[in-house]
Design an enzyme around this catalytic site. Structure first.
Site, PDB file in Angstrom:
ATOM      1  N   LYS A  78       0.855  -1.179   0.000  1.00 20.34           N
ATOM      2  CA  LYS A  78       0.000   0.000   0.000  1.00 20.34           C
ATOM      3  C   LYS A  78       0.896   1.235   0.000  1.00 20.34           C
ATOM      4  CE  LYS A  78      -3.913   1.915   2.668  1.00 20.34           C
ATOM      5  NZ  LYS A  78      -4.733   1.717   3.877  1.00 20.34           N
ATOM      6  N   SER A 153      -9.668   1.416   2.903  1.00 19.00           N
ATOM      7  CA  SER A 153      -8.834   2.202   2.032  1.00 19.00           C
ATOM      8  C   SER A 153      -7.736   1.415   1.321  1.00 19.00           C
ATOM      9  CB  SER A 153      -8.198   3.331   2.838  1.00 19.00           C
ATOM     10  OG  SER A 153      -7.321   2.795   3.826  1.00 19.00           O
ATOM     11  N   SER A 177      -9.686  -0.926   7.111  1.00 18.06           N
ATOM     12  CA  SER A 177      -9.168  -0.803   5.753  1.00 18.06           C
ATOM     13  C   SER A 177      -8.398  -1.990   5.199  1.00 18.06           C
ATOM     14  CB  SER A 177      -8.295   0.435   5.639  1.00 18.06           C
ATOM     15  OG  SER A 177      -9.122   1.565   5.563  1.00 18.06           O
TER      16      SER A 177
HETATM   17  N1  GLN Z   1     -13.077   3.818   6.470  1.00 20.78           N
HETATM   18  C1  GLN Z   1     -12.368   4.207   7.647  1.00 20.78           C
HETATM   19  C2  GLN Z   1     -11.927   5.647   7.529  1.00 20.78           C
HETATM   20  O1  GLN Z   1     -12.130   6.205   6.509  1.00 20.78           O
HETATM   21  C3  GLN Z   1     -11.208   3.301   7.883  1.00 20.78           C
HETATM   22  C4  GLN Z   1      -9.994   3.686   7.151  1.00 20.78           C
HETATM   23  C5  GLN Z   1      -8.830   2.849   7.490  1.00 20.78           C
HETATM   24  O2  GLN Z   1      -8.949   1.816   8.140  1.00 20.78           O
HETATM   25  N2  GLN Z   1      -7.677   3.337   7.091  1.00 20.78           N
HETATM   26  O3  GLN Z   1     -11.426   6.203   8.456  1.00 20.78           O
END
Ligand code: GLN
Length: 488
Positions: A78, A153, A177
């Site tokens: 990532k 994400s 994410s």
């Molecule tokens: N969807 C969550 C957010 O936008 C989780 C994101 C993540 O785990 N990086 O904060």
């Protein structure tokens, strides 16, 4: 040759060890798969083709080394993980040209274990989102259906693994994410216990929540990757100095006898789509056939978890993102009148809409007049939630439920409705708030959508070995998913 890409990481290792496949062939196969699938999937921000080939040839020249557990295995990272000499963008314009001079610890450990870094994966900007549509560059699509999101994400990581572009990817999980894209893309994703994997070199979003973890096509593969990246790191004061169990050895069990699985009422009712509930229920029934007992548990604060999370995560984000000021990293506005003007313009141009929204909310909840009303309250909810989970684990070994109320939704479907997007995290964020490990296991295709459904298993702190071993038993009993339908 591209059939090599259909192997699991563990399968590839066998071929590499036997000399039947060379590291260079594995990399070539992945590059070929990337060329074939990337025009539709768009999982990757950059591909390090030449470096990967050079590294593979060097490994081949030196010969297979059984002491390197990921010898010759092509992996994707990532793009929030610092890579020495390779741009690390966080899918943001503000870091578009940022080239770190060091590797994140997890990356350094992968390299030391013989893994070959193939590419940097797309993501929501600064890991903020649930669909990978917040990338400043382009959205990634779901290999099962190019009109659907891969989840986020870590959507690039999930889509890349699902499309067979690599044998494992690293994602990061602040509120779900890793698990959400794993579930949407039909792969395995593991968020480790907070402190299990060093965050050194991970660009911080919510520092008290973030963890790095593996995304793979199978449970054994996830165990192999976690084995390499887990463990204390003096460079991260929140990494825990505690021995790392042998995760592969933990996979030895053949049934689930003696295990009690807690089913939180709050995860199995309201709001869960019929097809997700059905696939998850079938998986739990299978776990019972395999010897597990199930008990109902209560996680009463589930409804407040999203609110508490979006206060804590955004408060931390507003503070973490203050470092992107045009001076220290990345983009700087060149024609500003003075220093303040330069800060404002660099940040205004560099950050996307969602990131700005979060900085504003995060700053607000930390401001003098509102701290008690929002941040302190959220911190209290967080503590109570942890207490609920601890209480639940007194009566069970693992907790199971859906990863997400629905299967992958359509691109564009939720971008204009941030609250609807935030609700995608309802079942995943408790594990982050409490620091506990969570694993997403593909358990079938939804009867309505034909898209993958993920079952989430949560465990007690440092219970990754238990999570992996239970997931492995289930995985072997469930019919494997076919190849992703969107790539045919
Ligand atoms: N969807 C969550 C957010 O936008 C989780 C994101 C993540 O785990 N990086 O904060």
């Amino acid at each position: 040759m591209s059939r090599i890409c259909d192997k699991s990481l563990s399968g590839l290792r066998g071929l590499l060890a036997a000399g039947e496949v060379k590291a260079a062939e594995a990399v070539e196969a992945c590059l070929e798969r990337i060329r074939a699938t990337e025009p539709t999937v768009r999982a990757l921000i950059s591909v390090q083709a030449e470096q990967a080939m050079d590294r593979a040839r060097a490994l081949d020249a030196a010969g297979y080394d059984p002491d390197m557990p990921l010898w010759g295995v092509p992996v994707v990272l990532k793009d929030v993980l610092a890579t020495k000499g390779v741009a690390t963008t966080c899918a943001s314009k503000i870091l578009e040209n940022f080239v770190p001079f060091y590797d994140a610890t997890a990356v350094a450990r992968l390299k030391r274990a013989g893994a070959i870094i193939l590419a940097k994966a797309n993501m929501d900007e600064f890991a903020m989102g649930s669909s990978t549509e917040n990338s400043a560059f382009f959205p990634t699509t779901n290999p099962w259906d190019p009109e659907r999101v891969p989840g986020g994400s870590s959507g690039g990581s999930g889509a890349s693994v699902s499309a067979g572009q690599c044998f494992a990817a690293l994602g990061t999980d602040t509120g779900g994410s890793i698990r959400l894209p794993a579930s949407f893309c039909g792969v395995v994703g593991l968020k480790p216990t907070y402190g299990r994997v060093s965050r050194y070199g991970l660009v911080a979003y919510g520092s008290s929540l973030d963890q790095i973890g593996p995304m793979t096509r199978g449970v054994e593969d996830a165990a192999r990757v976690l084995q390499v990246i887990a463990g204390h790191d003096p460079r991260d004061s929140t990494s825990v100095d505690r021995p790392v169990p042998d995760y592969l050895e933990a996979l030895g069990r053949s049934d689930l006898k003696g295990l009690t699985i807690g089913l939180p009422e709050e995860y199995w009712g309201r709001g869960v789509s019929a097809e997700v509930a059905e696939s998850c229920r079938e998986a739990v029934a299978l776990a019972e056939e395999l010897g597990a007992a199930t008990v109902p548990v209560r996680l009463r604060l589930t409804d407040f978890a999203v609110a508490a999370y979006y206060i804590i995560a955004l408060a931390e984000a507003s503070s973490n993102l203050a470092r992107f000021d045009g001076v220290r990293y990345g983009r700087r506005d060149r024609d500003s009148a003075d220093l303040l003007d330069m800060y404002v313009k660099s940040r205004t141009q560099g950050f996307g809409e969602e990131v700005k929204r979060r900085i504003v909310i995060g700053t607000y909840v930390l401001s003098a007049g509102y701290y008690d009303a929002y941040y302190r309250k959220a911190a209290q909810v967080r503590r109570l939630l942890r207490r609920d989970l601890d209480a639940a684990f007194e009566g069970c070994d693992l907790i199971a439920g859906p990863v997400c109320p629905t299967t992958a939704f359509r691109l564009g479907h939720k971008v204009d409705d941030p609250l609807a997007m935030y609700l995608m995290d309802i079942f995943t964020i408790s594990a982050n708030l409490a620091g506990l490990p969570g694993l997403s296991l593909p358990v079938g295709l939804g009867t309505e959508s034909g898209l993958p459904v993920g079952l989430q298993l949560m465990g007690p702190a440092f219970g990754e070995d238990l999570l992996l071993s239970a997931a492995r038993v289930l995985e072997e009993a469930i019919a494997p998913l076919p190849a992703p339908s969107g790539l045919a």
